[in-house]
Scaffold this motif. Sequence first.
Motif, short mmCIF file in Angstrom:
data_model
loop_
_atom_site.label_atom_id
_atom_site.label_comp_id
_atom_site.label_asym_id
_atom_site.label_seq_id
_atom_site.Cartn_x
_atom_site.Cartn_y
_atom_site.Cartn_z
N MET A 158 63.48 27.39 -20.98
CA MET A 158 63.13 27.10 -19.60
C MET A 158 61.93 27.93 -19.16
SD MET A 158 66.82 26.63 -17.67
CE MET A 158 67.66 27.96 -18.50
N LEU A 159 61.94 29.21 -19.52
CA LEU A 159 60.81 30.06 -19.14
C LEU A 159 59.54 29.64 -19.85
CD1 LEU A 159 62.31 33.66 -18.88
CD2 LEU A 159 61.55 32.15 -17.04
N ASP A 160 59.64 29.26 -21.12
CA ASP A 160 58.45 28.80 -21.83
C ASP A 160 57.85 27.58 -21.14
OD1 ASP A 160 58.66 30.79 -23.74
OD2 ASP A 160 59.74 29.54 -25.17
N ALA A 161 58.72 26.65 -20.75
CA ALA A 161 58.25 25.44 -20.07
C ALA A 161 57.61 25.80 -18.73
CB ALA A 161 59.42 24.48 -19.85
N ALA A 162 58.23 26.68 -17.99
CA ALA A 162 57.69 27.08 -16.69
C ALA A 162 56.34 27.77 -16.84
CB ALA A 162 58.69 27.98 -15.96
N VAL A 163 56.23 28.68 -17.79
CA VAL A 163 54.97 29.39 -18.00
C VAL A 163 53.87 28.41 -18.37
CG1 VAL A 163 53.75 31.03 -19.52
CG2 VAL A 163 55.97 31.65 -18.54
N ARG A 164 54.16 27.48 -19.28
CA ARG A 164 53.15 26.47 -19.65
C ARG A 164 52.67 25.72 -18.42
NH1 ARG A 164 56.55 25.56 -23.93
NH2 ARG A 164 57.52 23.74 -22.96
N LEU A 165 53.60 25.30 -17.59
CA LEU A 165 53.24 24.53 -16.39
C LEU A 165 52.47 25.39 -15.39
CD1 LEU A 165 56.52 22.49 -15.88
CD2 LEU A 165 54.28 21.59 -16.57
N PHE A 166 52.95 26.59 -15.13
CA PHE A 166 52.28 27.48 -14.17
C PHE A 166 50.84 27.76 -14.61
CE2 PHE A 166 56.57 29.52 -12.89
CZ PHE A 166 56.71 28.66 -11.82
N VAL A 167 50.68 28.11 -15.87
CA VAL A 167 49.35 28.45 -16.38
C VAL A 167 48.41 27.24 -16.34
CG1 VAL A 167 48.08 29.17 -18.45
CG2 VAL A 167 50.13 30.42 -17.73
N ALA A 168 48.94 26.08 -16.66
CA ALA A 168 48.11 24.87 -16.68
C ALA A 168 47.81 24.34 -15.28
CB ALA A 168 48.80 23.77 -17.50
N GLY A 169 48.77 24.43 -14.36
CA GLY A 169 48.60 23.77 -13.08
C GLY A 169 48.55 24.65 -11.86
N GLY A 170 48.93 25.91 -11.99
CA GLY A 170 48.97 26.80 -10.85
C GLY A 170 50.36 26.85 -10.25
N PHE A 171 50.66 27.93 -9.59
CA PHE A 171 51.99 28.13 -9.02
C PHE A 171 52.28 27.12 -7.92
CE2 PHE A 171 55.02 30.19 -6.15
CZ PHE A 171 56.02 30.51 -7.05
N ARG A 172 51.34 26.93 -7.04
CA ARG A 172 51.53 26.06 -5.88
C ARG A 172 51.77 24.61 -6.30
NH1 ARG A 172 48.69 27.20 -0.86
NH2 ARG A 172 47.62 28.63 -2.23
N GLN A 173 51.09 24.18 -7.36
CA GLN A 173 51.16 22.79 -7.76
C GLN A 173 52.42 22.44 -8.55
OE1 GLN A 173 48.41 24.72 -8.06
NE2 GLN A 173 47.27 23.77 -6.40
N VAL A 174 53.03 23.41 -9.17
CA VAL A 174 54.20 23.16 -10.02
C VAL A 174 55.46 23.16 -9.17
CG1 VAL A 174 55.60 24.04 -11.94
CG2 VAL A 174 53.10 24.15 -12.05
N THR A 175 56.21 22.08 -9.26
CA THR A 175 57.46 21.96 -8.52
C THR A 175 58.64 22.27 -9.43
OG1 THR A 175 57.83 19.64 -9.05
CG2 THR A 175 56.44 20.13 -7.10
N LEU A 176 59.77 22.49 -8.82
CA LEU A 176 60.99 22.69 -9.59
C LEU A 176 61.30 21.43 -10.41
CD1 LEU A 176 62.84 25.04 -10.01
CD2 LEU A 176 64.32 24.16 -8.23
N ASP A 177 61.00 20.27 -9.85
CA ASP A 177 61.20 19.02 -10.59
C ASP A 177 60.32 18.97 -11.84
OD1 ASP A 177 63.16 17.98 -8.90
OD2 ASP A 177 61.67 17.04 -7.58
N ASP A 178 59.11 19.49 -11.75
CA ASP A 178 58.23 19.54 -12.92
C ASP A 178 58.85 20.42 -14.01
OD1 ASP A 178 56.25 18.01 -11.62
OD2 ASP A 178 55.26 19.81 -10.84
N ILE A 179 59.37 21.56 -13.61
CA ILE A 179 59.98 22.49 -14.58
C ILE A 179 61.22 21.85 -15.20
CG2 ILE A 179 61.08 24.74 -14.88
CD1 ILE A 179 59.21 25.72 -12.56
N VAL A 180 62.04 21.19 -14.37
CA VAL A 180 63.23 20.49 -14.86
C VAL A 180 62.84 19.48 -15.93
CG1 VAL A 180 64.97 18.78 -14.18
CG2 VAL A 180 64.67 20.86 -12.83
N ALA A 181 61.81 18.69 -15.66
CA ALA A 181 61.38 17.65 -16.60
C ALA A 181 60.82 18.27 -17.88
CB ALA A 181 60.34 16.74 -15.94
#
Length: 175
Positions: free
Chosen positions: A1-24
């Motif tokens: 879960m953390l790996d997925a979240a880090v990938r998303l945060f780094v690629a898209g920014g904190f503000r742009q990443v939703t919890l739904d994005d991390i879930v997916a």
Amino acid sequence: MLDAAVRLFVAGGFRQVTLDDIVAEARVTKRTIYSYFGDRTDIFLAAVERRRNRTLGQPIQGGSLEDLASTIVSALHSDEAIGLHRLMVTEAHSFPDLAEGFYRDGPQAYIEALSARLPEHDLDLARSLFTLLLGESHRQRLLSLRSAPTHEEAATQARTALRHLGISDGNDAAN
């Protein structure tokens, strides 16, 4: 879960990443994320804490200050750490609580670990050492002007920082 979240945060920014994005991305349910972490801020800070635990929690060969300093150089110049640092610089103004947690769980914790290895737990000297361990090469990493250091390059940077501060053998401060 953390790996997925880090990938998303780094690629898209904190503000742009939703919890739904991390879930997916992590292929889990929201309930799973909430049970382990909580909200996006908690997930981000868990990623920072994981990086710190991987760095400071691993057995440091020889256990000397020089070994710890070299490990910190390698860890904080890694692609993941650089990505999280860039993200935090970008988002700090909009998310001051996140910035405070990032500093507490990241840089401040590394400074305290260095201080614990110094004579008399000299916090000012530890701050100076931490600054030199990141130094110009870290700025160049943040700007994508250089790649992560090899193990030997990290060790050389650590030795150089210790020498500049008058710390003679990685265990004791010089007089």
